[in-house]
Design a protein around this motif. Structure first.
Motif, PDB file in Angstrom:
ATOM      1  N   MET A 109       0.848  -1.163   0.000  1.00  0.00           N
ATOM      2  CA  MET A 109       0.000   0.000   0.000  1.00  0.00           C
ATOM      3  C   MET A 109       0.896   1.230   0.000  1.00  0.00           C
ATOM      4  SD  MET A 109      -2.318   0.433   3.447  1.00  0.00           S
ATOM      5  CE  MET A 109      -3.633  -0.227   2.517  1.00  0.00           C
ATOM      6  N   HIS A 110       0.421   2.291  -0.595  1.00  0.00           N
ATOM      7  CA  HIS A 110       1.224   3.498  -0.743  1.00  0.00           C
ATOM      8  C   HIS A 110       1.083   4.365   0.511  1.00  0.00           C
ATOM      9  CE1 HIS A 110       2.296   7.521  -2.347  1.00  0.00           C
ATOM     10  NE2 HIS A 110       3.264   6.791  -2.886  1.00  0.00           N
ATOM     11  N   ASP A 111       2.214   4.829   1.017  1.00  0.00           N
ATOM     12  CA  ASP A 111       2.235   5.743   2.164  1.00  0.00           C
ATOM     13  C   ASP A 111       2.495   7.146   1.618  1.00  0.00           C
ATOM     14  OD1 ASP A 111       2.591   7.219   4.449  1.00  0.00           O
ATOM     15  OD2 ASP A 111       4.094   5.893   5.325  1.00  0.00           O
ATOM     16  N   PRO A 112       1.452   7.977   1.506  1.00  0.00           N
ATOM     17  CA  PRO A 112       1.629   9.287   0.884  1.00  0.00           C
ATOM     18  C   PRO A 112       2.536  10.222   1.683  1.00  0.00           C
ATOM     19  CG  PRO A 112      -0.601   9.059   1.745  1.00  0.00           C
ATOM     20  CD  PRO A 112       0.080   7.739   1.907  1.00  0.00           C
ATOM     21  N   GLU A 113       2.604  10.047   2.991  1.00  0.00           N
ATOM     22  CA  GLU A 113       3.459  10.914   3.800  1.00  0.00           C
ATOM     23  C   GLU A 113       4.938  10.647   3.534  1.00  0.00           C
ATOM     24  OE1 GLU A 113       2.419  11.036   7.947  1.00  0.00           O
ATOM     25  OE2 GLU A 113       0.280  11.075   7.476  1.00  0.00           O
ATOM     26  N   GLN A 114       5.300   9.393   3.325  1.00  0.00           N
ATOM     27  CA  GLN A 114       6.688   9.020   3.066  1.00  0.00           C
ATOM     28  C   GLN A 114       6.987   8.873   1.583  1.00  0.00           C
ATOM     29  OE1 GLN A 114       9.069   8.723   5.490  1.00  0.00           O
ATOM     30  NE2 GLN A 114       7.539   9.437   6.946  1.00  0.00           N
ATOM     31  N   GLY A 115       5.939   8.682   0.787  1.00  0.00           N
ATOM     32  CA  GLY A 115       6.123   8.552  -0.653  1.00  0.00           C
ATOM     33  C   GLY A 115       6.639   7.201  -1.101  1.00  0.00           C
ATOM     34  N   ASP A 116       6.441   6.159  -0.278  1.00  0.00           N
ATOM     35  CA  ASP A 116       6.902   4.831  -0.683  1.00  0.00           C
ATOM     36  C   ASP A 116       5.800   3.806  -0.482  1.00  0.00           C
ATOM     37  OD1 ASP A 116       6.946   4.872   2.079  1.00  0.00           O
ATOM     38  OD2 ASP A 116       8.934   4.023   2.289  1.00  0.00           O
ATOM     39  N   TRP A 117       6.089   2.581  -0.911  1.00  0.00           N
ATOM     40  CA  TRP A 117       5.140   1.486  -0.783  1.00  0.00           C
ATOM     41  C   TRP A 117       5.528   0.642   0.428  1.00  0.00           C
ATOM     42  CZ3 TRP A 117       0.824   1.155  -3.714  1.00  0.00           C
ATOM     43  CH2 TRP A 117       0.758   1.992  -4.820  1.00  0.00           C
ATOM     44  N   VAL A 118       4.538   0.380   1.276  1.00  0.00           N
ATOM     45  CA  VAL A 118       4.785  -0.394   2.501  1.00  0.00           C
ATOM     46  C   VAL A 118       3.610  -1.313   2.755  1.00  0.00           C
ATOM     47  CG1 VAL A 118       6.228   1.398   3.566  1.00  0.00           C
ATOM     48  CG2 VAL A 118       3.768   1.404   3.954  1.00  0.00           C
ATOM     49  N   SER A 119       3.792  -2.207   3.697  1.00  0.00           N
ATOM     50  CA  SER A 119       2.690  -3.078   4.095  1.00  0.00           C
ATOM     51  C   SER A 119       1.667  -2.264   4.898  1.00  0.00           C
ATOM     52  CB  SER A 119       3.214  -4.227   4.959  1.00  0.00           C
ATOM     53  OG  SER A 119       3.652  -3.733   6.213  1.00  0.00           O
ATOM     54  N   ARG A 173       2.412   0.927   7.486  1.00  0.00           N
ATOM     55  CA  ARG A 173       1.734   2.222   7.372  1.00  0.00           C
ATOM     56  C   ARG A 173       1.003   2.554   8.673  1.00  0.00           C
ATOM     57  NH1 ARG A 173      -3.419   3.636   3.804  1.00  0.00           N
ATOM     58  NH2 ARG A 173      -4.267   2.540   5.572  1.00  0.00           N
ATOM     59  N   ASP A 174       0.361   1.560   9.253  1.00  0.00           N
ATOM     60  CA  ASP A 174      -0.339   1.755  10.528  1.00  0.00           C
ATOM     61  C   ASP A 174       0.658   2.135  11.627  1.00  0.00           C
ATOM     62  OD1 ASP A 174      -2.759   1.695  12.097  1.00  0.00           O
ATOM     63  OD2 ASP A 174      -1.980  -0.161  12.996  1.00  0.00           O
ATOM     64  N   HIS A 175       1.792   1.454  11.655  1.00  0.00           N
ATOM     65  CA  HIS A 175       2.842   1.762  12.640  1.00  0.00           C
ATOM     66  C   HIS A 175       3.330   3.201  12.463  1.00  0.00           C
ATOM     67  CE1 HIS A 175       6.479   1.539  15.016  1.00  0.00           C
ATOM     68  NE2 HIS A 175       7.152   1.930  13.952  1.00  0.00           N
ATOM     69  N   ARG A 176       3.580   3.610  11.238  1.00  0.00           N
ATOM     70  CA  ARG A 176       4.048   4.969  10.969  1.00  0.00           C
ATOM     71  C   ARG A 176       3.022   6.012  11.406  1.00  0.00           C
ATOM     72  NH1 ARG A 176       6.797   4.644   4.921  1.00  0.00           N
ATOM     73  NH2 ARG A 176       8.518   3.245   5.491  1.00  0.00           N
ATOM     74  N   ARG A 177       1.754   5.737  11.154  1.00  0.00           N
ATOM     75  CA  ARG A 177       0.704   6.682  11.555  1.00  0.00           C
ATOM     76  C   ARG A 177       0.624   6.813  13.074  1.00  0.00           C
ATOM     77  NH1 ARG A 177      -4.271   5.683   7.301  1.00  0.00           N
ATOM     78  NH2 ARG A 177      -3.215   6.674   5.556  1.00  0.00           N
ATOM     79  N   ALA A 194       3.606   8.836  14.216  1.00  0.00           N
ATOM     80  CA  ALA A 194       3.429  10.253  13.898  1.00  0.00           C
ATOM     81  C   ALA A 194       2.414  10.895  14.844  1.00  0.00           C
ATOM     82  CB  ALA A 194       2.984  10.416  12.449  1.00  0.00           C
ATOM     83  N   ASP A 195       1.320  10.186  15.157  1.00  0.00           N
ATOM     84  CA  ASP A 195       0.330  10.707  16.112  1.00  0.00           C
ATOM     85  C   ASP A 195       0.964  10.900  17.485  1.00  0.00           C
ATOM     86  OD1 ASP A 195      -1.672  10.790  14.213  1.00  0.00           O
ATOM     87  OD2 ASP A 195      -2.587   8.884  14.858  1.00  0.00           O
ATOM     88  N   ASN A 196       1.786   9.944  17.884  1.00  0.00           N
ATOM     89  CA  ASN A 196       2.458  10.040  19.173  1.00  0.00           C
ATOM     90  C   ASN A 196       3.404  11.245  19.205  1.00  0.00           C
ATOM     91  OD1 ASN A 196       2.934   9.030  21.823  1.00  0.00           O
ATOM     92  ND2 ASN A 196       4.898   8.250  21.116  1.00  0.00           N
ATOM     93  N   GLN A 197       4.134  11.461  18.134  1.00  0.00           N
ATOM     94  CA  GLN A 197       5.040  12.618  18.061  1.00  0.00           C
ATOM     95  C   GLN A 197       4.271  13.931  18.124  1.00  0.00           C
ATOM     96  OE1 GLN A 197       8.360  12.719  18.326  1.00  0.00           O
ATOM     97  NE2 GLN A 197       8.139  10.532  18.702  1.00  0.00           N
ATOM     98  N   ARG A 198       3.093  13.979  17.501  1.00  0.00           N
ATOM     99  CA  ARG A 198       2.258  15.183  17.571  1.00  0.00           C
ATOM    100  C   ARG A 198       1.767  15.423  19.007  1.00  0.00           C
ATOM    101  NH1 ARG A 198       1.066  13.714  12.213  1.00  0.00           N
ATOM    102  NH2 ARG A 198      -0.577  12.248  12.740  1.00  0.00           N
ATOM    103  N   ARG A 199       1.379  14.355  19.704  1.00  0.00           N
ATOM    104  CA  ARG A 199       0.934  14.487  21.098  1.00  0.00           C
ATOM    105  C   ARG A 199       2.073  14.985  21.981  1.00  0.00           C
ATOM    106  NH1 ARG A 199      -0.661   9.576  23.627  1.00  0.00           N
ATOM    107  NH2 ARG A 199      -1.540  10.874  25.242  1.00  0.00           N
TER     108      ARG A 199
END
Length: 140
Positions: free
Chosen positions: A1-11, A15-19, A22-27
């Motif tokens: 699946m495509h990860d638009p934030e990183q611009g690459d293809w990942v499982s 992608r769920d892990h990255r999201r 990123a949510d944790n970093q925002r918090r």
């Protein structure tokens, strides 16, 4: 699946892990911002000899505003935890390190952590709780 934030293809799992990361970093960033903005509001409200300190106790954890009472024969501190996503108010934890007791402040309605609308409301509750800890430890 495509990860638009990183611009690459990942499982999907990646992608769920990255999201989540990123949510944790925002918090974490939001907690740092809220704590640093709250510092000016609490300094004028501190009792004589007490201190408020902005901290991130563990790398990757939320920032807190720590309330440290004047030395009184008990090692106690209160942590004011800012509201982040999913939480609508400031929370307060009290840690009596002398007796190794750590607890959140609760609502009157039951076993639900209290939420305070403003950092000043949370500070007032923390000061009251710390004074109780200091007084009760002195009589043990």
């Amino acid at each position: 699946m495509h990860d638009p934030e990183q611009g690459d293809w990942v499982s999907f799992a990646e992608r769920d892990h990255r999201r989540r990361a990123a949510d944790n970093q925002r918090r974490i960033a939001a907690s740092a911002d809220q704590v640093h903005r709250a510092m000016s509001a609490v300094h004028g409200r501190m009792p004589e000899g007490w201190h408020a300190v902005a901290r991130q106790h563990i790398s990757g954890a939320l920032h807190t505003l720590d309330v440290e009472p004047a030395p009184a024969g008990v090692d106690a501190i209160a942590y004011l935890i800012p509201p982040t996503s999913g939480c609508r108010g400031w929370q307060v934890r009290v840690h009596n390190r002398t007796h190794r007791i750590d607890f959140p402040l609760y609502n009157d309605v039951g076993a639900q952590a209290a939420l305070f609308d403003t950092v000043c409301d949370a500070l007032d509750a923390a000061i009251r709780a710390l004074r109780v800890e200091i007084a009760s430890t002195a009589h043990r």
